[in-house]
Design a protein around this motif. Structure first.
Motif, mmCIF file in Angstrom:
data_model
loop_
_atom_site.group_PDB
_atom_site.id
_atom_site.type_symbol
_atom_site.label_atom_id
_atom_site.label_comp_id
_atom_site.label_asym_id
_atom_site.label_seq_id
_atom_site.Cartn_x
_atom_site.Cartn_y
_atom_site.Cartn_z
ATOM 1 N N MET A 105 -46.782 -1.584 0.922
ATOM 2 C CA MET A 105 -46.275 -2.508 1.727
ATOM 3 C C MET A 105 -46.384 -3.783 0.601
ATOM 4 N N ASP A 106 -45.053 -4.494 0.322
ATOM 5 C CA ASP A 106 -45.496 -6.088 -0.364
ATOM 6 C C ASP A 106 -45.022 -7.121 -0.049
ATOM 7 N N ARG A 107 -45.142 -6.623 1.513
ATOM 8 C CA ARG A 107 -44.804 -8.412 2.173
ATOM 9 C C ARG A 107 -45.332 -8.045 3.248
ATOM 10 N N PRO A 108 -46.161 -9.178 4.178
ATOM 11 C CA PRO A 108 -46.007 -9.809 5.236
ATOM 12 C C PRO A 108 -45.444 -8.687 6.785
ATOM 13 N N TYR A 109 -45.955 -8.600 7.747
ATOM 14 C CA TYR A 109 -45.157 -7.194 8.486
ATOM 15 C C TYR A 109 -44.190 -8.156 9.802
ATOM 16 N N ASN A 110 -43.075 -7.920 9.369
ATOM 17 C CA ASN A 110 -42.609 -8.995 10.649
ATOM 18 C C ASN A 110 -42.589 -8.121 11.887
ATOM 19 N N LEU A 111 -43.908 -8.612 12.977
ATOM 20 C CA LEU A 111 -43.980 -8.190 14.653
ATOM 21 C C LEU A 111 -42.332 -7.604 14.936
ATOM 22 N N GLY A 112 -41.253 -9.185 14.670
ATOM 23 C CA GLY A 112 -40.308 -9.539 15.636
ATOM 24 C C GLY A 112 -40.892 -9.443 17.020
ATOM 25 N N ASP A 113 -40.354 -9.112 18.049
ATOM 26 C CA ASP A 113 -39.993 -9.265 19.335
ATOM 27 C C ASP A 113 -41.308 -8.504 19.775
ATOM 28 N N VAL A 166 -51.788 -3.621 8.217
ATOM 29 C CA VAL A 166 -52.248 -4.905 8.250
ATOM 30 C C VAL A 166 -52.026 -4.977 6.643
ATOM 31 N N TYR A 167 -51.613 -6.594 6.454
ATOM 32 C CA TYR A 167 -51.039 -6.652 4.950
ATOM 33 C C TYR A 167 -52.179 -6.363 3.879
ATOM 34 N N ASP A 168 -53.581 -7.367 4.741
ATOM 35 C CA ASP A 168 -54.684 -7.958 3.110
ATOM 36 C C ASP A 168 -55.658 -6.935 4.558
ATOM 37 N N LEU A 169 -55.931 -5.788 4.210
ATOM 38 C CA LEU A 169 -57.445 -5.069 4.387
ATOM 39 C C LEU A 169 -58.822 -5.312 4.819
ATOM 40 N N PRO A 214 -54.749 -20.394 31.971
ATOM 41 C CA PRO A 214 -56.020 -22.005 32.256
ATOM 42 C C PRO A 214 -55.883 -21.186 33.698
ATOM 43 N N SER A 215 -54.705 -21.081 34.387
ATOM 44 C CA SER A 215 -54.795 -20.949 35.698
ATOM 45 C C SER A 215 -54.863 -19.208 35.639
ATOM 46 N N MET A 216 -54.836 -18.521 34.892
ATOM 47 C CA MET A 216 -55.290 -16.921 35.265
ATOM 48 C C MET A 216 -56.609 -17.056 34.222
ATOM 49 N N GLY A 217 -57.647 -18.101 33.843
ATOM 50 C CA GLY A 217 -58.601 -17.917 33.089
ATOM 51 C C GLY A 217 -58.915 -16.989 31.615
ATOM 52 N N ILE A 218 -57.199 -17.482 30.670
ATOM 53 C CA ILE A 218 -57.909 -15.999 29.648
ATOM 54 C C ILE A 218 -57.215 -16.604 28.808
ATOM 55 N N TYR A 219 -57.108 -16.430 27.127
ATOM 56 C CA TYR A 219 -56.320 -17.225 26.173
ATOM 57 C C TYR A 219 -56.442 -15.834 25.543
ATOM 58 N N PHE A 220 -55.319 -16.039 24.247
ATOM 59 C CA PHE A 220 -55.255 -15.713 23.365
ATOM 60 C C PHE A 220 -55.057 -16.220 22.260
ATOM 61 N N ILE A 221 -55.666 -14.893 21.011
ATOM 62 C CA ILE A 221 -56.124 -15.293 19.730
ATOM 63 C C ILE A 221 -55.008 -14.357 18.885
ATOM 64 N N GLU A 222 -54.966 -14.956 17.720
ATOM 65 C CA GLU A 222 -53.820 -14.317 16.812
ATOM 66 C C GLU A 222 -54.818 -13.699 15.492
ATOM 67 N N ASP A 223 -54.776 -12.289 14.930
ATOM 68 C CA ASP A 223 -55.144 -11.733 13.937
ATOM 69 C C ASP A 223 -54.060 -12.477 12.658
ATOM 70 N N PRO A 224 -54.765 -11.866 11.501
ATOM 71 C CA PRO A 224 -53.856 -12.976 10.217
ATOM 72 C C PRO A 224 -52.547 -12.287 10.433
ATOM 73 N N ASP A 225 -52.215 -10.672 10.995
ATOM 74 C CA ASP A 225 -50.804 -10.001 10.581
ATOM 75 C C ASP A 225 -50.108 -10.958 11.749
ATOM 76 N N GLY A 226 -50.884 -11.224 12.811
ATOM 77 C CA GLY A 226 -49.713 -11.826 14.081
ATOM 78 C C GLY A 226 -49.934 -11.043 14.396
ATOM 79 N N TYR A 227 -50.521 -10.439 15.408
ATOM 80 C CA TYR A 227 -51.373 -9.931 16.410
ATOM 81 C C TYR A 227 -51.840 -10.744 17.455
#
Length: 123
Positions: free
Chosen positions: A63-71, A12-15, A101-114
């Motif tokens: 680490m001087d920049r946010p992480y690039n999670l790429g693909d 993480v960039y900002d603990l 909704p068809s699978m009954g799930i969702y995703f949230i994104e954390d501050p680093d993009g995970y």
């Protein structure tokens, strides 16, 4: 020979920002911490208070920049005992990044993009 899951690690960039997010969004709290004497890194383990599995957050001083999670398509999944209340909380936080909704799930994104999958309890 047997193996068991112990923890997952993400950098993480900002603990403090990440710790605040995981506490507010998922109720995870610090269980222990490792700090290198020279200040080059801090590792914080977060737990849910219900299982032994931990999320390890690693902060690197240089680490001087946010992480690039790429693909990077990995994600962690969390089961919510009150799926509707969790969805409302995450909607209010503005962190829902994808819903299926068809699978009954969702995703949230954390501050680093995970991405973190939220699933209901099995009925």
């Amino acid at each position: 020979m047997k193996f068991r899951f112990v923890h997952n690690n993400i950098n993480v960039y900002d603990l403090e920002r990440s710790m605040d997010f995981y506490k507010k969004a998922l109720g995870l709290t610090e269980t222990r911490r490792i700090e290198k004497e020279d200040g080059s890194f801090i590792i914080v383990y977060l737990g849910d208070g219900q299982t032994s599995h931990l999320l390890e957050l690693t902060w690197l001083r240089d680490m001087d920049r946010p992480y690039n999670l790429g693909d990077n398509e990995i994600h962690l999944a969390f089961q919510a005992d009150d799926f509707e209340a969790a969805h409302e909380k995450h909607r209010e936080m503005g962190c829902i990044c994808f819903e299926n909704p068809s699978m009954g799930i969702y995703f949230i994104e954390d501050p680093d993009g995970y991405w973190l999958e939220i699933i209901p309890e099995k009925r």
